[in-house]
Design an enzyme around this catalytic site. Structure first.
Site, PDB file in Angstrom:
ATOM      1  N   HIS A 194      80.386 -71.011  -0.784  1.00  0.00           N
ATOM      2  CA  HIS A 194      81.171 -69.931   0.007  1.00  0.00           C
ATOM      3  C   HIS A 194      80.602 -69.949   1.532  1.00  0.00           C
ATOM      4  CE1 HIS A 194      82.569 -68.357  -3.790  1.00  0.00           C
ATOM      5  NE2 HIS A 194      81.357 -67.914  -4.145  1.00  0.00           N
TER       6      HIS A 194
ATOM      7  N   HIS B 136      86.035 -68.514  -7.327  1.00  0.00           N
ATOM      8  CA  HIS B 136      85.632 -69.478  -8.375  1.00  0.00           C
ATOM      9  C   HIS B 136      86.664 -70.345  -9.165  1.00  0.00           C
ATOM     10  CE1 HIS B 136      82.064 -66.537  -8.089  1.00  0.00           C
ATOM     11  NE2 HIS B 136      81.964 -67.365  -7.195  1.00  0.00           N
TER      12      HIS B 136
END
Length: 328
Positions: free
Chosen positions: A54, A216
């Site tokens: 991220h 995800h």
């Protein structure tokens, strides 16, 4: 193509890269935890944790005026209980700490266990679990409530308040207000791939997009043919309106966050479309932030985050900081 080496050395490579581009951060041995060298341990430390993939979250927001430390786990996985404890003890001798946790089961579980261990040793620990995602599970029709890009705004505001001398209980109180006034919704486009995780959670055709996907690769709530920026903006703003139920002249901060693989041109066009729709609603937007602040490795997409503003949150968002990734 993804510019990566083997999955097994991902964190080693990540640490080397961070140390090169962010020399103001100190690496905690046996972890992928970074501490701001400027942190003098005179205020409550605000620490964020989460999985790799991220970037620049969370290490990119460690520095003077924002986070004092971050703890990163493997790709899309939280740091271990031992890593959380080790970094926390390296950060401060006060035996007090505030944590920002994203609302994913594994993240919450590991943090909860680490928190209990620290408390047994006499630590005072407080936290907020950020759950800004308002995407709806297409089967259960329940809000997903994952922790997404809104985490960055929480880090900015709480980091500012801690820097100003806020107590642990004050940070806890404000964090609850922040989470209650924070919403995010995103969309993914063709080109989303999750090669390093050795799986694809969803597949899109060249002319398809997918609303509400997770960072995800979790499935979203609706696929449809690729549309213009304006029409995509309408979909996201309409869903945010239903959740926020705003009124004219209310003040909001907005974050247009690139999840990955979009150009600056595309993000700016999309920003203009979203802001125009909100202005038609009579919403005051004194703070607009655009960038790739909370990405999803392998995901081509963009998200919109809205935060209903209270005092002194706007002041906190505008306050200067010294970090790698937050630019005024």
């Amino acid at each position: 193509m993804e510019l990566l080496n083997s999955k097994g050395q991902l964190l080693d490579d990540l640490r080397r890269g961070i140390q090169l581009v962010a020399p103001d951060l100190k690496l905690v041995s046996k972890t992928t935890g970074f501490i701001a060298k400027s942190f003098a341990d005179k205020t409550i430390p605000v620490i964020a944790l989460g999985g790799a993939g991220h970037e620049p979250a969370d290490w990119g927001y460690v520095g003077e005026g924002m986070l004092c430390a971050s703890i990163t786990g493997m790709l899309f996985k939280p740091p271990s209980v031992a890593e959380i404890i080790r970094v926390t003890k390296q950060v401060t001798k006060q035996k007090q700490a505030f944590f920002i946790v994203k609302n994913f089961p594994a993240d919450v579980k590991n943090f909860t266990q680490a928190s209990k261990c620290l408390q047994k040793e006499g630590w005072q620990v407080a936290s907020c679990v950020v759950n800004d995602d308002i995407s709806v599970d297409s089967e259960l029709l329940e809000k997903e409530r994952r922790g997404l890009a809104g985490t960055v705004l929480v880090a900015k505001i709480l980091g500012y308040l801690a820097h100003q001398g806020a107590s642990l209980s004050q940070l806890k109180q404000v964090s609850g207000q922040l989470v209650a006034n924070l919403t995010t919704l995103g969309v993914a486009f063709y080109g989303s791939e999750f090669q390093v995780t050795l799986k694809k959670e969803f597949t899109l055709k060249k002319d398809e997009l997918y609303y509400g996907v997770g960072v995800h690769g979790e499935p979203g709530y609706r696929k449809e043919r690729l549309r213009t920026s304006e029409l995509i903006a309408r979909e996201l703003v309409n869903k945010l309106r239903v959740n926020q139920r705003w009124y004219p002249r209310e003040r909001y901060a907005i974050l247009i966050n690139g999840l990955g693989k979009l150009t600056e041109l595309e993000k700016l066009i999309f920003t203009a479309d979203v802001v125009e729709l909100l202005q038609v609603e009579g919403i005051d937007l004194p703070f607009i932030k655009v960038g790739d602040l909370f990405t999803a490795n392998g995901l081509a997409g963009i998200s919109v985050t809205l935060l209903k503003l209270h005092e002194p949150w706007l002041e906190a968002l505008n306050a200067p900081v010294k970090t790698y990734a937050w630019h005024q």
